[in-house]
Design a protein around this motif. Sequence first.
Motif, PDB file in Angstrom:
ATOM      1  N   TYR A   1       0.847  -1.186   0.000  1.00  0.00           N
ATOM      2  CA  TYR A   1       0.000   0.000   0.000  1.00  0.00           C
ATOM      3  C   TYR A   1       0.885   1.239   0.000  1.00  0.00           C
ATOM      4  CZ  TYR A   1      -3.878  -3.102   0.871  1.00  0.00           C
ATOM      5  OH  TYR A   1      -4.811  -4.099   0.750  1.00  0.00           O
ATOM      6  N   PHE A   2       0.676   2.053  -1.019  1.00  0.00           N
ATOM      7  CA  PHE A   2       1.455   3.273  -1.159  1.00  0.00           C
ATOM      8  C   PHE A   2       0.620   4.490  -0.828  1.00  0.00           C
ATOM      9  CE2 PHE A   2       5.488   2.133  -2.852  1.00  0.00           C
ATOM     10  CZ  PHE A   2       5.319   1.047  -3.688  1.00  0.00           C
ATOM     11  N   CYS A   3       1.271   5.441  -0.239  1.00  0.00           N
ATOM     12  CA  CYS A   3       0.713   6.768  -0.069  1.00  0.00           C
ATOM     13  C   CYS A   3       1.540   7.710  -0.934  1.00  0.00           C
ATOM     14  CB  CYS A   3       0.803   7.170   1.400  1.00  0.00           C
ATOM     15  SG  CYS A   3       0.484   8.906   1.717  1.00  0.00           S
ATOM     16  N   ALA A   4       0.889   8.687  -1.518  1.00  0.00           N
ATOM     17  CA  ALA A   4       1.598   9.696  -2.299  1.00  0.00           C
ATOM     18  C   ALA A   4       1.037  11.058  -1.932  1.00  0.00           C
ATOM     19  CB  ALA A   4       1.428   9.440  -3.792  1.00  0.00           C
ATOM     20  N   SER A   5       1.824  12.084  -2.186  1.00  0.00           N
ATOM     21  CA  SER A   5       1.314  13.433  -1.922  1.00  0.00           C
ATOM     22  C   SER A   5       1.698  14.376  -3.050  1.00  0.00           C
ATOM     23  CB  SER A   5       1.820  13.965  -0.579  1.00  0.00           C
ATOM     24  OG  SER A   5       3.181  14.362  -0.643  1.00  0.00           O
ATOM     25  N   SER A   6       0.954  15.456  -3.138  1.00  0.00           N
ATOM     26  CA  SER A   6       1.258  16.521  -4.096  1.00  0.00           C
ATOM     27  C   SER A   6       0.630  17.799  -3.566  1.00  0.00           C
ATOM     28  CB  SER A   6       0.705  16.202  -5.481  1.00  0.00           C
ATOM     29  OG  SER A   6      -0.699  16.401  -5.518  1.00  0.00           O
ATOM     30  N   GLY A   7       0.912  18.900  -4.278  1.00  0.00           N
ATOM     31  CA  GLY A   7       0.313  20.159  -3.879  1.00  0.00           C
ATOM     32  C   GLY A   7      -1.185  20.175  -4.108  1.00  0.00           C
ATOM     33  N   GLY A   8      -1.649  19.298  -4.998  1.00  0.00           N
ATOM     34  CA  GLY A   8      -3.078  19.188  -5.234  1.00  0.00           C
ATOM     35  C   GLY A   8      -3.523  19.634  -6.610  1.00  0.00           C
ATOM     36  N   GLU A   9      -2.629  20.302  -7.341  1.00  0.00           N
ATOM     37  CA  GLU A   9      -2.990  20.688  -8.707  1.00  0.00           C
ATOM     38  C   GLU A   9      -2.989  19.441  -9.582  1.00  0.00           C
ATOM     39  OE1 GLU A   9      -4.010  23.645  -9.721  1.00  0.00           O
ATOM     40  OE2 GLU A   9      -3.838  24.313  -7.652  1.00  0.00           O
ATOM     41  N   TRP A  10      -3.864  19.417 -10.560  1.00  0.00           N
ATOM     42  CA  TRP A  10      -4.101  18.177 -11.298  1.00  0.00           C
ATOM     43  C   TRP A  10      -2.929  17.718 -12.144  1.00  0.00           C
ATOM     44  CZ3 TRP A  10      -4.390  17.752 -16.694  1.00  0.00           C
ATOM     45  CH2 TRP A  10      -4.313  18.975 -17.389  1.00  0.00           C
ATOM     46  N   HIS A  11      -2.038  18.593 -12.455  1.00  0.00           N
ATOM     47  CA  HIS A  11      -0.946  18.211 -13.341  1.00  0.00           C
ATOM     48  C   HIS A  11       0.370  17.927 -12.615  1.00  0.00           C
ATOM     49  CE1 HIS A  11      -0.863  22.552 -12.694  1.00  0.00           C
ATOM     50  NE2 HIS A  11       0.445  22.418 -12.706  1.00  0.00           N
ATOM     51  N   GLU A  12       0.317  18.000 -11.302  1.00  0.00           N
ATOM     52  CA  GLU A  12       1.564  17.836 -10.553  1.00  0.00           C
ATOM     53  C   GLU A  12       1.995  16.391 -10.462  1.00  0.00           C
ATOM     54  OE1 GLU A  12       0.242  21.154  -7.339  1.00  0.00           O
ATOM     55  OE2 GLU A  12       1.930  19.891  -6.797  1.00  0.00           O
ATOM     56  N   LYS A  13       3.297  16.192 -10.331  1.00  0.00           N
ATOM     57  CA  LYS A  13       3.782  14.840 -10.105  1.00  0.00           C
ATOM     58  C   LYS A  13       3.490  14.449  -8.666  1.00  0.00           C
ATOM     59  CE  LYS A  13       8.543  16.129  -8.970  1.00  0.00           C
ATOM     60  NZ  LYS A  13       9.949  16.094  -9.432  1.00  0.00           N
ATOM     61  N   LEU A  14       3.348  13.158  -8.460  1.00  0.00           N
ATOM     62  CA  LEU A  14       3.117  12.637  -7.123  1.00  0.00           C
ATOM     63  C   LEU A  14       4.429  12.143  -6.528  1.00  0.00           C
ATOM     64  CD1 LEU A  14      -0.185  10.579  -7.514  1.00  0.00           C
ATOM     65  CD2 LEU A  14       0.144  13.044  -7.305  1.00  0.00           C
ATOM     66  N   PHE A  15       4.595  12.399  -5.257  1.00  0.00           N
ATOM     67  CA  PHE A  15       5.742  11.890  -4.521  1.00  0.00           C
ATOM     68  C   PHE A  15       5.244  10.722  -3.677  1.00  0.00           C
ATOM     69  CE2 PHE A  15       8.915  15.095  -5.413  1.00  0.00           C
ATOM     70  CZ  PHE A  15       8.152  16.164  -5.864  1.00  0.00           C
ATOM     71  N   PHE A  16       5.891   9.578  -3.844  1.00  0.00           N
ATOM     72  CA  PHE A  16       5.419   8.368  -3.181  1.00  0.00           C
ATOM     73  C   PHE A  16       6.252   8.036  -1.956  1.00  0.00           C
ATOM     74  CE2 PHE A  16       2.199   6.372  -5.849  1.00  0.00           C
ATOM     75  CZ  PHE A  16       2.282   7.153  -6.992  1.00  0.00           C
ATOM     76  N   GLY A  17       5.564   7.503  -0.944  1.00  0.00           N
ATOM     77  CA  GLY A  17       6.246   6.943   0.195  1.00  0.00           C
ATOM     78  C   GLY A  17       6.815   5.575  -0.173  1.00  0.00           C
ATOM     79  N   SER A  18       7.488   4.965   0.781  1.00  0.00           N
ATOM     80  CA  SER A  18       8.141   3.683   0.515  1.00  0.00           C
ATOM     81  C   SER A  18       7.181   2.502   0.645  1.00  0.00           C
ATOM     82  CB  SER A  18       9.337   3.493   1.444  1.00  0.00           C
ATOM     83  OG  SER A  18       8.918   3.631   2.783  1.00  0.00           O
ATOM     84  N   GLY A  19       5.965   2.784   1.073  1.00  0.00           N
ATOM     85  CA  GLY A  19       4.939   1.747   1.099  1.00  0.00           C
ATOM     86  C   GLY A  19       4.866   0.976   2.399  1.00  0.00           C
ATOM     87  N   THR A  20       3.705   0.358   2.608  1.00  0.00           N
ATOM     88  CA  THR A  20       3.495  -0.571   3.717  1.00  0.00           C
ATOM     89  C   THR A  20       3.149  -1.922   3.110  1.00  0.00           C
ATOM     90  OG1 THR A  20       2.690   1.099   5.284  1.00  0.00           O
ATOM     91  CG2 THR A  20       2.024  -1.197   5.667  1.00  0.00           C
ATOM     92  N   GLN A  21       3.978  -2.910   3.411  1.00  0.00           N
ATOM     93  CA  GLN A  21       3.723  -4.266   2.922  1.00  0.00           C
ATOM     94  C   GLN A  21       2.808  -4.976   3.917  1.00  0.00           C
ATOM     95  OE1 GLN A  21       4.957  -5.931  -0.097  1.00  0.00           O
ATOM     96  NE2 GLN A  21       3.207  -7.134   0.590  1.00  0.00           N
ATOM     97  N   LEU A  22       1.608  -5.243   3.492  1.00  0.00           N
ATOM     98  CA  LEU A  22       0.634  -5.918   4.351  1.00  0.00           C
ATOM     99  C   LEU A  22       0.538  -7.386   3.969  1.00  0.00           C
ATOM    100  CD1 LEU A  22      -1.698  -5.892   6.439  1.00  0.00           C
ATOM    101  CD2 LEU A  22      -3.248  -5.362   4.533  1.00  0.00           C
ATOM    102  N   SER A  23       0.707  -8.229   4.944  1.00  0.00           N
ATOM    103  CA  SER A  23       0.548  -9.672   4.737  1.00  0.00           C
ATOM    104  C   SER A  23      -0.570 -10.164   5.635  1.00  0.00           C
ATOM    105  CB  SER A  23       1.839 -10.414   5.071  1.00  0.00           C
ATOM    106  OG  SER A  23       2.890  -9.995   4.236  1.00  0.00           O
ATOM    107  N   VAL A  24      -1.600 -10.726   5.033  1.00  0.00           N
ATOM    108  CA  VAL A  24      -2.728 -11.265   5.790  1.00  0.00           C
ATOM    109  C   VAL A  24      -2.621 -12.791   5.748  1.00  0.00           C
ATOM    110  CG1 VAL A  24      -5.218 -11.344   6.042  1.00  0.00           C
ATOM    111  CG2 VAL A  24      -4.130  -9.277   5.126  1.00  0.00           C
ATOM    112  N   LEU A  25      -2.482 -13.393   6.910  1.00  0.00           N
ATOM    113  CA  LEU A  25      -2.266 -14.848   6.982  1.00  0.00           C
ATOM    114  C   LEU A  25      -3.522 -15.583   7.454  1.00  0.00           C
ATOM    115  CD1 LEU A  25       1.274 -14.754   8.614  1.00  0.00           C
ATOM    116  CD2 LEU A  25       0.686 -14.754   6.192  1.00  0.00           C
TER     117      LEU A  25
END
Lengths: 113, 113
Positions: free
Chosen positions: A89-113
């Motif tokens: 699961y990734f989270c990303a952020s931007s200033g909010g304008e529609w054309h901006e690039k997104l900066f991504f976090g390193s993610g959360t690896q979820l394992s459901v057993l």
Amino acid sequence: DSGVTQTPKHLITATGQRVTLRCSPRSGDLSVYWYQQSLDQGLQFLIQYYNGEERAKGNILERFSAQQFPDLHSELNLSSLELGDSALYFCASSGGEWHEKLFFGSGTQLSVL
Amino acid sequence: AQKVTQAQTEISVVEKEDVTLDCVYETRDTTYYLFWYKQPPSGELVFLIRRNSFDEQNEISGRYSWNFQKSTSSFNFTITASQVVDSAVYFCALSDDTGKLIFGQGTTLQVKP
């Protein structure tokens, strides 16, 4: 370093449980996006918040919910977990304008057993 | 509906070969932005380039170059003289008017020494 912080990095839990993933956006960014990456579905958009308000919704399951707090951090809540929810699961952020690039976090690896 | 297609699932080349990753997109918008991201084995998503629909000029950055052709709705990415460190999954993406990115399925590039 993208400036987006996600915790935890790894999460192992059992079916039926509930977990919360946390995201802190880059300083000054108002928009937060959540994505799910699995082998069979690729990178799927889940939900977007802008300055505390929901802006766009993707194929997010009803068992999943999210919110963005006044300090702009966001949480993604996953409940009644199933094996198929195992993903990155990734989270990303931007200033909010529609054309901006997104900066991504390193993610959360979820394992459901 | 907006869609991004990366028909090549996996590509394997030998170091120093040139390689082109294909990306075809669909959108009804007249103004749009296209992106490429790289996901190395470590898992994070790294921004490579953003191109708007009005700028069809090809771009070169070191060993990387991008060919945007509006007539064929394609935004292809070429790596010249590939290196082992280029091994990663590469994603092409299209932004919509909310700012979220719609990703292709990704192309896994393996560069062998």
